[in-house]
Design a protein around this motif. Structure first.
Motif, mmCIF file in Angstrom:
data_model
loop_
_atom_site.group_PDB
_atom_site.id
_atom_site.type_symbol
_atom_site.label_atom_id
_atom_site.label_comp_id
_atom_site.label_asym_id
_atom_site.label_seq_id
_atom_site.Cartn_x
_atom_site.Cartn_y
_atom_site.Cartn_z
ATOM 1 N N ASP A 45 0.861 -1.170 0.000
ATOM 2 C CA ASP A 45 0.000 0.000 0.000
ATOM 3 C C ASP A 45 0.904 1.228 0.000
ATOM 4 O O ASP A 45 1.751 1.378 0.876
ATOM 5 C CB ASP A 45 -0.856 -0.054 1.282
ATOM 6 N N LEU A 46 0.730 2.120 -0.982
ATOM 7 C CA LEU A 46 1.627 3.275 -1.100
ATOM 8 C C LEU A 46 1.514 4.207 0.092
ATOM 9 O O LEU A 46 2.449 4.889 0.444
ATOM 10 C CB LEU A 46 1.295 4.052 -2.371
ATOM 11 N N LEU A 47 0.339 4.239 0.690
ATOM 12 C CA LEU A 47 0.126 5.177 1.782
ATOM 13 C C LEU A 47 0.658 4.658 3.113
ATOM 14 O O LEU A 47 1.280 5.385 3.874
ATOM 15 C CB LEU A 47 -1.378 5.462 1.893
ATOM 16 N N SER A 48 0.444 3.390 3.386
ATOM 17 C CA SER A 48 0.788 2.876 4.715
ATOM 18 C C SER A 48 1.849 1.785 4.682
ATOM 19 O O SER A 48 2.142 1.188 5.699
ATOM 20 C CB SER A 48 -0.467 2.336 5.400
ATOM 21 N N GLY A 49 2.428 1.499 3.547
ATOM 22 C CA GLY A 49 3.529 0.540 3.476
ATOM 23 C C GLY A 49 3.087 -0.879 3.201
ATOM 24 O O GLY A 49 1.998 -1.128 2.681
ATOM 25 N N HIS A 50 3.940 -1.835 3.556
ATOM 26 C CA HIS A 50 3.652 -3.241 3.300
ATOM 27 C C HIS A 50 2.529 -3.757 4.196
ATOM 28 O O HIS A 50 2.442 -3.374 5.358
ATOM 29 C CB HIS A 50 4.888 -4.079 3.625
ATOM 30 N N PHE A 127 -2.923 -6.751 7.350
ATOM 31 C CA PHE A 127 -2.101 -6.544 8.543
ATOM 32 C C PHE A 127 -0.806 -5.858 8.106
ATOM 33 O O PHE A 127 -0.035 -6.409 7.318
ATOM 34 C CB PHE A 127 -1.788 -7.879 9.228
ATOM 35 N N TYR A 128 -0.587 -4.640 8.591
ATOM 36 C CA TYR A 128 0.581 -3.858 8.167
ATOM 37 C C TYR A 128 1.845 -4.343 8.884
ATOM 38 O O TYR A 128 1.844 -4.552 10.091
ATOM 39 C CB TYR A 128 0.355 -2.369 8.468
ATOM 40 N N ILE A 129 2.908 -4.496 8.081
ATOM 41 C CA ILE A 129 4.176 -4.991 8.622
ATOM 42 C C ILE A 129 5.345 -4.190 8.048
ATOM 43 O O ILE A 129 5.235 -3.645 6.955
ATOM 44 C CB ILE A 129 4.384 -6.492 8.278
ATOM 45 N N PRO A 130 6.489 -4.113 8.743
ATOM 46 C CA PRO A 130 7.648 -3.401 8.188
ATOM 47 C C PRO A 130 8.206 -4.136 6.953
ATOM 48 O O PRO A 130 8.087 -5.365 6.867
ATOM 49 C CB PRO A 130 8.670 -3.425 9.314
ATOM 50 N N ASP A 131 8.856 -3.361 6.060
ATOM 51 C CA ASP A 131 9.410 -3.900 4.806
ATOM 52 C C ASP A 131 10.209 -5.187 5.019
ATOM 53 O O ASP A 131 9.998 -6.189 4.344
ATOM 54 C CB ASP A 131 10.414 -2.917 4.175
ATOM 55 N N HIS A 132 11.167 -5.121 5.961
ATOM 56 C CA HIS A 132 12.133 -6.212 6.097
ATOM 57 C C HIS A 132 11.544 -7.497 6.692
ATOM 58 O O HIS A 132 12.210 -8.515 6.687
ATOM 59 C CB HIS A 132 13.373 -5.747 6.879
ATOM 60 N N TYR A 133 10.333 -7.431 7.201
ATOM 61 C CA TYR A 133 9.690 -8.656 7.715
ATOM 62 C C TYR A 133 8.782 -9.295 6.654
ATOM 63 O O TYR A 133 8.322 -10.406 6.818
ATOM 64 C CB TYR A 133 8.799 -8.331 8.924
ATOM 65 N N TRP A 170 4.161 -11.889 15.802
ATOM 66 C CA TRP A 170 5.030 -11.858 14.616
ATOM 67 C C TRP A 170 6.383 -11.226 14.910
ATOM 68 O O TRP A 170 7.367 -11.509 14.242
ATOM 69 C CB TRP A 170 4.336 -11.097 13.479
ATOM 70 N N ARG A 171 6.450 -10.349 15.926
ATOM 71 C CA ARG A 171 7.714 -9.691 16.258
ATOM 72 C C ARG A 171 8.753 -10.695 16.763
ATOM 73 O O ARG A 171 9.956 -10.472 16.651
ATOM 74 C CB ARG A 171 7.497 -8.641 17.351
#
Lengths: 175, 407
Positions: A45-50, A127-133, A170-171
């Protein structure tokens, strides 16, 4: 006069966003915790990331395949299964069933959703997650290790609390 | 450059004895007092602000999972409040450039905040919902902008949000799909009515210009689509029909009747709106009627039958091939009349050049050889010159007749 109007104009978006945030937080802090298994893939998602977008396995056959229109509202009645994991399952009324109207009475806990693209969707499929995960989590979810933790209110609104991989947040997940 | 031109003109008028030295000084001091921020500087500052805002959105999108959610939200709201305070500080109009730059940053920051909240609470909404929320909450700030850049940005975002809403599901199923498709294809008329409403309501007046622009752009878009679909034959080959997305019992008549109703509303508004110039009203009414006719052609022509008759592109009916350019030229012609009436010479010239270009392309599309193209173009040129000469001879009668329609 103009100054007061300007103050109102700049305060309005802040108050609206605060309201949005508080309403989400209130829903998250109330309601019954429900864990459901998921299956999925990873877009962006361009607005909120992966984010992971997944299909929730309600443990019932898809209710939106036949006899229901696109956009039709529907309720998934949640029942805790007897397994060790404490997962929930859902049951849906058939289109010609009277149960559909009485679901709130019959059912202690339910999620309200609608038919989208011939699937039951309740706005809890991201479910939004950081790029590297992203890759690791995507693989884990694809292999059926994923569970989604929800908070479900009495009115049938569900909000996402956490994503579990092998029963842990997930963390803490490492491939 | 503008200042040098003014100096030179004033010096010349002074030499000719048209103005006295005192009058020259008076004019110079008046022009100096109303000098505004150069548009180049303004544009670059707004570009910088936009780039910063995109950077902020990307930073948020990176999803810093190590930072607690409450801290991210607290920083976000603190920055928003800080920007809001700065906006109030410069709201007196003493520094319009700074105010507009801060307002643009504030507006983009609101979008970033929506993204952050969506990320933290994993909201599963659609893109159009986020965009419509953004437009709704930032509308009041937009109305305070000193220049047109922010209203233009807001209007573009609003049109994009409406388009995203219309197509948030690829399949236009059921009644909602039908109305979404109707909304999309009647967009030029809806946006035009929004422009008229904005023009009437004083607080929204800054949005009238951008809405008029988008009404024109969406009209040109629909016309180009019609032209391309018909002149290329793709309407039969690949089914480029506007109603092709309808499924699950969606009725195409809703699409055409919505367009008819909207066109009638625009024509009615043109008859009633006496504040606009009469010629402008006539041309705008004709444009709405022409758009309505163009869209109804999709309904009248039995494309399915034509497809089965023509079989291949080689037998594609010539009339259908000419329908596209005919509509495009008619719309461009009316637009050129509109711009001529409004005194917009450059836009008028652009339309006239586009008409010429479209004539040229017709012959390459319709006739294969250079000889037939040449003959066709000569005949077209003679028709245009003849029509213009006829217009000059009879213009007073035609103007009187057209004017009489609105009396």
């Amino acid at each position: 006069m103009k100054r007061y109007l300007l103050i109102t104009a700049v305060a309005f978006p802040i108050i609206a966003l605060l309201g949005l945030m508080i309403s989400k937080q209130v829903r998250l802090s109330q309601g019954v915790q429900v864990v459901l298994p998921i299956e999925g893939f990873d877009p962006r998602d361009l607005l909120s990331g992966h984010y992971l977008t997944y299909r929730i396995n309600y443990g019932a056959s898809e209710p939106c395949l036949a006899g229901r229109q696109e956009g039709q509202k529907l309720k998934a009645c949640l029942v805790r299964s007897s397994g060790a994991e404490g997962l929930y399952r859902a049951r849906f009324a058939s289109p010609d069933d009277e149960f559909e109207d009485d679901v709130e009475k019959d059912c202690g806990l339910f999620i309200e959703g609608r038919c989208e693209h011939s699937r039951f969707a309740a706005g809890i499929e991201k479910f939004y997650i950081p790029d590297h995960y992203a890759r690791a989590l995507d693989r884990a979810v694809r292999s059926g290790k994923g569970r989604i933790v929800l908070k479900v209110s009495e009115s049938g609104t569900a909000v996402i609390q956490d994503l579990l991989i092998n029963g842990k947040s997930w963390r803490e997940y490492k491939e | 450059m503008k200042q040098q031109k003014l100096d030179a003109q004033l010096a010349q008028w002074e030499r000719q004895g048209l103005i006295t030295p005192q009058q020259k000084l008076g004019i110079l001091s008046y022009e100096d007092s109303r000098r505004t921020v150069p548009w180049v500087l303004y544009s670059f500052i707004m570009l910088g602000v936009t780039v910063i805002a995109v950077g902020v959105v990307s930073l948020i999108a990176a999803n810093w999972s190590e930072i607690p959610a409450w801290l991210k939200l607290a920083v976000d709201f603190a920055l928003l409040s800080g920007l809001a305070a700065c906006l109030c500080r410069y709201g007196d109009g003493s520094k319009p450039l700074i105010f507009d730059a801060l307002a643009a940053l504030f507006i983009f920051f609101c979008l970033a905040s929506i993204g952050l909240i969506a990320q933290i609470y994993h909201t599963g909404g659609q893109l159009y919902q986020a965009m419509l929320l953004w437009c709704a909450i930032t509308l009041p700030v937009t109305l305070f902008a000193f220049r047109k850049v922010i209203p233009h940005l807001w209007t573009a975002a609003f049109i994009a949000a409406v388009t995203a809403y219309c197509f948030h599901e690829a399949r236009m199923g059921g009644s909602s799909g039908m109305y979404r498709l109707a909304l999309f294809w009647s967009l030029p008329l809806w946006v035009f009515l929004a422009a008229l409403v904005s023009r009437k309501l004083r607080p929204l007046a800054v949005l009238a210009g951008p809405f008029f622009l988008w009404s024109g752009l969406t009209l040109i878009n629909a016309t180009l689509y019609f032209d391309f679909a018909h002149s290329s034959g793709m309407i039969l080959e690949y089914g480029l029909h506007p109603a092709r997305l309808l499924h699950d019992g969606g009725s195409a008549s809703v699409l055409y009747r919505t367009i008819d109703l909207m066109a009638l509303a625009v024509i009615w508004a043109m008859v009633m709106m006496k504040s606009l110039d009469k010629k402008t009203r006539i041309v705008l009414g004709l444009l709405a009627a022409l758009f309505c006719v163009m869209m109804n052609i999709y309904d009248f022509i039995q494309y399915e039958q034509l497809r089965s008759i023509s079989g291949s592109y080689g037998q594609y009916p010539l009339m259908l091939k000419l329908l596209g350019p005919a509509m495009a030229i008619a719309v461009l012609l009316l637009l050129s009349f509109l711009f001529a009436g409004l005194g917009r010479q450059r836009l008028f010239n652009v339309c006239v050049n586009l008409i010429g270009l479209r004539f040229l392309i017709i012959y390459f599309q319709v006739f294969g050889s250079l000889a037939t193209t040449g003959i066709g173009l000569i005949i077209s040129g003679l028709i245009i010159i003849g029509a213009v000469a006829g217009w000059y001879k009879c213009r007073k009668h035609v103007q009187a007749w057209l004017g009489g329609l609105l009396k």
